[in-house]
Design a protein around this motif. Structure first.
Motif, PDB file in Angstrom:
ATOM      1  N   ILE A  43       0.828  -1.214   0.000  1.00 45.57           N
ATOM      2  CA  ILE A  43       0.000   0.000   0.000  1.00 45.57           C
ATOM      3  C   ILE A  43       0.861   1.261   0.000  1.00 45.57           C
ATOM      4  O   ILE A  43       0.555   2.232  -0.681  1.00 45.57           O
ATOM      5  CB  ILE A  43      -0.978  -0.016   1.193  1.00 45.57           C
ATOM      6  N   HIS A  44       1.954   1.235   0.748  1.00 43.38           N
ATOM      7  CA  HIS A  44       2.808   2.420   0.874  1.00 43.38           C
ATOM      8  C   HIS A  44       3.992   2.424  -0.091  1.00 43.38           C
ATOM      9  O   HIS A  44       4.724   3.407  -0.163  1.00 43.38           O
ATOM     10  CB  HIS A  44       3.312   2.556   2.311  1.00 43.38           C
ATOM     11  N   GLY A  45       4.187   1.321  -0.801  1.00 45.58           N
ATOM     12  CA  GLY A  45       5.281   1.261  -1.762  1.00 45.58           C
ATOM     13  C   GLY A  45       6.658   1.215  -1.138  1.00 45.58           C
ATOM     14  O   GLY A  45       7.641   1.572  -1.777  1.00 45.58           O
ATOM     15  N   THR A  46       6.752   0.752   0.118  1.00 44.59           N
ATOM     16  CA  THR A  46       8.048   0.742   0.790  1.00 44.59           C
ATOM     17  C   THR A  46       8.899  -0.467   0.421  1.00 44.59           C
ATOM     18  O   THR A  46      10.106  -0.438   0.617  1.00 44.59           O
ATOM     19  CB  THR A  46       7.872   0.794   2.322  1.00 44.59           C
ATOM     20  N   ARG A  47       8.275  -1.524  -0.102  1.00 47.80           N
ATOM     21  CA  ARG A  47       8.989  -2.696  -0.609  1.00 47.80           C
ATOM     22  C   ARG A  47       8.209  -3.241  -1.781  1.00 47.80           C
ATOM     23  O   ARG A  47       6.996  -3.113  -1.832  1.00 47.80           O
ATOM     24  CB  ARG A  47       9.084  -3.802   0.447  1.00 47.80           C
ATOM     25  N   ARG A  48       8.892  -3.902  -2.687  1.00 47.31           N
ATOM     26  CA  ARG A  48       8.198  -4.466  -3.848  1.00 47.31           C
ATOM     27  C   ARG A  48       7.293  -5.631  -3.431  1.00 47.31           C
ATOM     28  O   ARG A  48       6.172  -5.717  -3.886  1.00 47.31           O
ATOM     29  CB  ARG A  48       9.205  -4.939  -4.904  1.00 47.31           C
ATOM     30  N   ALA A  49       7.804  -6.526  -2.596  1.00 39.88           N
ATOM     31  CA  ALA A  49       7.028  -7.671  -2.099  1.00 39.88           C
ATOM     32  C   ALA A  49       6.250  -8.330  -3.231  1.00 39.88           C
ATOM     33  O   ALA A  49       5.036  -8.506  -3.159  1.00 39.88           O
ATOM     34  CB  ALA A  49       6.100  -7.230  -0.964  1.00 39.88           C
ATOM     35  N   GLU A  50       6.956  -8.701  -4.295  1.00 39.43           N
ATOM     36  CA  GLU A  50       6.324  -9.206  -5.519  1.00 39.43           C
ATOM     37  C   GLU A  50       5.361 -10.362  -5.280  1.00 39.43           C
ATOM     38  O   GLU A  50       4.271 -10.383  -5.835  1.00 39.43           O
ATOM     39  CB  GLU A  50       7.381  -9.624  -6.543  1.00 39.43           C
ATOM     40  N   ARG A  51       5.760 -11.323  -4.482  1.00 40.47           N
ATOM     41  CA  ARG A  51       4.897 -12.482  -4.232  1.00 40.47           C
ATOM     42  C   ARG A  51       3.552 -12.050  -3.642  1.00 40.47           C
ATOM     43  O   ARG A  51       2.491 -12.455  -4.115  1.00 40.47           O
ATOM     44  CB  ARG A  51       5.595 -13.460  -3.287  1.00 40.47           C
ATOM     45  N   TYR A  52       3.616 -11.205  -2.635  1.00 37.27           N
ATOM     46  CA  TYR A  52       2.378 -10.750  -1.989  1.00 37.27           C
ATOM     47  C   TYR A  52       1.615  -9.778  -2.873  1.00 37.27           C
ATOM     48  O   TYR A  52       0.386  -9.771  -2.877  1.00 37.27           O
ATOM     49  CB  TYR A  52       2.681 -10.147  -0.618  1.00 37.27           C
ATOM     50  N   ARG A  53       2.323  -8.971  -3.626  1.00 38.40           N
ATOM     51  CA  ARG A  53       1.683  -8.026  -4.545  1.00 38.40           C
ATOM     52  C   ARG A  53       0.814  -8.800  -5.540  1.00 38.40           C
ATOM     53  O   ARG A  53      -0.340  -8.436  -5.778  1.00 38.40           O
ATOM     54  CB  ARG A  53       2.749  -7.216  -5.274  1.00 38.40           C
ATOM     55  N   ARG A  54       1.355  -9.878  -6.110  1.00 36.35           N
ATOM     56  CA  ARG A  54       0.587 -10.701  -7.056  1.00 36.35           C
ATOM     57  C   ARG A  54      -0.597 -11.366  -6.364  1.00 36.35           C
ATOM     58  O   ARG A  54      -1.705 -11.412  -6.895  1.00 36.35           O
ATOM     59  CB  ARG A  54       1.489 -11.767  -7.689  1.00 36.35           C
ATOM     60  N   GLN A  55      -0.358 -11.906  -5.177  1.00 38.43           N
ATOM     61  CA  GLN A  55      -1.416 -12.585  -4.425  1.00 38.43           C
ATOM     62  C   GLN A  55      -2.542 -11.616  -4.070  1.00 38.43           C
ATOM     63  O   GLN A  55      -3.726 -11.944  -4.235  1.00 38.43           O
ATOM     64  CB  GLN A  55      -0.836 -13.217  -3.149  1.00 38.43           C
ATOM     65  N   ILE A  56      -2.199 -10.442  -3.600  1.00 36.12           N
ATOM     66  CA  ILE A  56      -3.200  -9.437  -3.219  1.00 36.12           C
ATOM     67  C   ILE A  56      -4.020  -9.031  -4.442  1.00 36.12           C
ATOM     68  O   ILE A  56      -5.250  -8.965  -4.383  1.00 36.12           O
ATOM     69  CB  ILE A  56      -2.520  -8.215  -2.565  1.00 36.12           C
ATOM     70  N   ALA A  57      -3.342  -8.770  -5.550  1.00 35.05           N
ATOM     71  CA  ALA A  57      -4.037  -8.371  -6.782  1.00 35.05           C
ATOM     72  C   ALA A  57      -5.015  -9.459  -7.224  1.00 35.05           C
ATOM     73  O   ALA A  57      -6.169  -9.180  -7.568  1.00 35.05           O
ATOM     74  CB  ALA A  57      -3.037  -8.074  -7.890  1.00 35.05           C
ATOM     75  N   GLU A  58      -4.560 -10.705  -7.181  1.00 36.64           N
ATOM     76  CA  GLU A  58      -5.424 -11.823  -7.589  1.00 36.64           C
ATOM     77  C   GLU A  58      -6.630 -11.966  -6.664  1.00 36.64           C
ATOM     78  O   GLU A  58      -7.763 -12.114  -7.121  1.00 36.64           O
ATOM     79  CB  GLU A  58      -4.600 -13.113  -7.601  1.00 36.64           C
TER      80      GLU A  58
END
Length: 65
Positions: A43-58
């Motif tokens: 939410i704040h863009g402080t880390r990429r966190a790609e795995r969670y970013r994809r999971q959250i989007a899905e």
């Protein structure tokens, strides 16, 4: 959680979708086994966190950022 970091435009999209689903961030994270700090990172863009970013989007039916 991260009051000193502004919310990114994608972070606002996540927050809006959670509101539409009548979920707060903590409940969403508990429901899906996502650490609350990782959702905050996205939410704040402080880390990429790609795995969670994809999971959250899905899970929220959002396009990947």
């Amino acid at each position: 959680m991260n009051d000193k970091y502004p919310i990114t435009p994608y972070g606002w999209v996540i927050k809006q979708r959670l509101t539409e689903l009548h979920l707060d961030q903590k409940d969403f994270c508990q429901l899906h086994g996502i650490p609350t700090y990782r959702l905050s990172n996205v939410i704040h863009g402080t880390r990429r966190a790609e795995r969670y970013r994809r999971q959250i989007a899905e899970l929220l039916g959002l396009p990947p950022s």
